[in-house]
Design a protein around this motif. Sequence first.
Motif, PDB file in Angstrom:
ATOM      1  N   ARG A  25       9.557 -10.080 -15.181  1.00 47.38           N
ATOM      2  CA  ARG A  25       8.731 -10.729 -16.198  1.00 47.38           C
ATOM      3  C   ARG A  25       8.588 -10.135 -17.686  1.00 47.38           C
ATOM      4  NH1 ARG A  25       5.847  -7.525 -17.721  1.00 47.38           N
ATOM      5  NH2 ARG A  25       4.031  -6.488 -16.880  1.00 47.38           N
ATOM      6  N   GLU A  31      -2.273  -9.039 -22.795  1.00 47.08           N
ATOM      7  CA  GLU A  31      -2.182  -7.854 -21.998  1.00 47.08           C
ATOM      8  C   GLU A  31      -3.360  -7.029 -21.763  1.00 47.08           C
ATOM      9  OE1 GLU A  31       0.945  -7.306 -20.649  1.00 47.08           O
ATOM     10  OE2 GLU A  31       1.952  -7.281 -22.583  1.00 47.08           O
ATOM     11  N   HIS A  32      -3.557  -6.605 -20.540  1.00 45.81           N
ATOM     12  CA  HIS A  32      -4.694  -5.931 -20.028  1.00 45.81           C
ATOM     13  C   HIS A  32      -5.757  -7.089 -19.819  1.00 45.81           C
ATOM     14  CE1 HIS A  32      -3.064  -1.911 -19.121  1.00 45.81           C
ATOM     15  NE2 HIS A  32      -2.558  -2.257 -20.234  1.00 45.81           N
ATOM     16  N   ASP A  34      -5.630  -9.680 -17.791  1.00 44.75           N
ATOM     17  CA  ASP A  34      -5.584 -10.404 -16.353  1.00 44.75           C
ATOM     18  C   ASP A  34      -6.964 -10.085 -15.489  1.00 44.75           C
ATOM     19  OD1 ASP A  34      -4.324  -7.941 -15.893  1.00 44.75           O
ATOM     20  OD2 ASP A  34      -2.685  -8.943 -14.784  1.00 44.75           O
ATOM     21  N   GLY A 165      -3.814  -6.457 -12.124  1.00 42.32           N
ATOM     22  CA  GLY A 165      -4.249  -7.941 -12.119  1.00 42.32           C
ATOM     23  C   GLY A 165      -3.374  -8.627 -11.407  1.00 42.32           C
ATOM     24  N   ASP A 168       1.737 -10.159 -12.851  1.00 42.17           N
ATOM     25  CA  ASP A 168       3.212  -9.707 -12.861  1.00 42.17           C
ATOM     26  C   ASP A 168       3.606 -10.463 -11.586  1.00 42.17           C
ATOM     27  OD1 ASP A 168       2.661  -8.123 -14.561  1.00 42.17           O
ATOM     28  OD2 ASP A 168       2.975  -6.139 -13.382  1.00 42.17           O
ATOM     29  N   TYR A 220      -3.962   3.679 -16.042  1.00 40.25           N
ATOM     30  CA  TYR A 220      -4.312   2.204 -16.154  1.00 40.25           C
ATOM     31  C   TYR A 220      -5.599   1.858 -15.269  1.00 40.25           C
ATOM     32  CZ  TYR A 220      -3.448  -2.743 -14.515  1.00 40.25           C
ATOM     33  OH  TYR A 220      -3.615  -4.011 -14.510  1.00 40.25           O
TER      34      TYR A 220
END
Length: 383
Positions: A25, A31-32, A34, A165, A168, A220
């Motif tokens: 994807r 971004e970050h 989810d 999250g 993806d 992460y």
Amino acid sequence: MKSRISEKFRTLFGHDGEFFASAGRINLIGEHTDYNGGYVFPGAVDKGIMAEMELNGSEKACVYALDLDECVEFGFEEEDIPQQSWARYVFGVCREIIKRGGRIGGFNAVFAGDVPLGAGMSSSAALESTFAFALNYLFNLGIDKFELARIGQATEHNYCGVKCGIMDQFASIFGKKGHLMRLDCKTMEYRYYPFNPAPQGYRLVLLDSVVKHELASSAYNRRRESCERAAAAIRKNHPEVEFLRDARKEWLEEVRPVISEEDYRRAEYVIEEVQRVLDVCDALERGDYETVGEKMYETHHGMSRLYEVSCEELDYLNDIAKECGVTGSRVMGGGFGGCTINLVRNELYEGFITRAKAAFKEKFGHEPKVYDVVISDGARKLE
Ligand code: GLA
């Protein structure tokens, strides 16, 4: 790829199975967000994982990774977990299906892929989604698409050590040719947006730095913990805040004295990023690609300075994009290496790519890889 897989499958198992595929994807923005219950805006791409599979009547999986020329056999009990990291994804999917009451048995599989590894394009989600989708089909389990995505996500959490999250796996399963998807990761409501920048004179291109910094998964997980701490502090004053996504900037200010400066910066980025997704969706509907691009640069700045998931190589690619007049550019995915995603006017494309390759090579000793983005279908059975 299909014929290579098919040839190997015949050699190993003596006949033909059924084909399944799923996609890597991109993410235009969000971004970050989810795991903070916010919005994301991904699309599946034309690079993915393909597998040929059949049931084998035993209680074991026999899975062959064509690209690595490695075969792994495993059973489905927790202690059967394989050593090879790629096989853990497949094993994890099996386990997560079983935990949800799905009855699966032995199967044979040969798979291959063309999602660049470590590029932030979710090769692992593509692998999980391919197997989740295929096993659901082959064993007639009747699991819905959201649960298939959650099975992939739980595999990352429980078998691969990444508290990711849902973006993806969602993108990899729900992807639709020519469309981006805005997903609300709190309510799980989603909407397809036709995405075709070409007639307006723009294209999307990824520049892969081909660097992957160590410990990306623990960093992460630490980002996620920061967000959860900030949300918990805000919740004391505002009980309706389930996720950071529910918080307002003023509410974050209120707790500034009681949270760390680092957690504050992380939360500030997330709250702003959630809003940027909505702004980009509005802009896209107006065909306003200039605003889309501006927001992408803002995201890069936030990911680099506040969330601190960029790196020297990606910041450099972002600088070059700016110098070349590229409309929008930012680090894509989890960060700590991988790609930038770039929204470029057609007439600037060649110049940008040439310049980026040369300048990057001069500074880091190798060229970035270039992938033109083609928005494609997600998990499916191939005929
Ligand atoms: C990784 C995770 C996703 C998401 C992105 C950052 O790709 O797997 O869940 O958090 O990072 O947006």
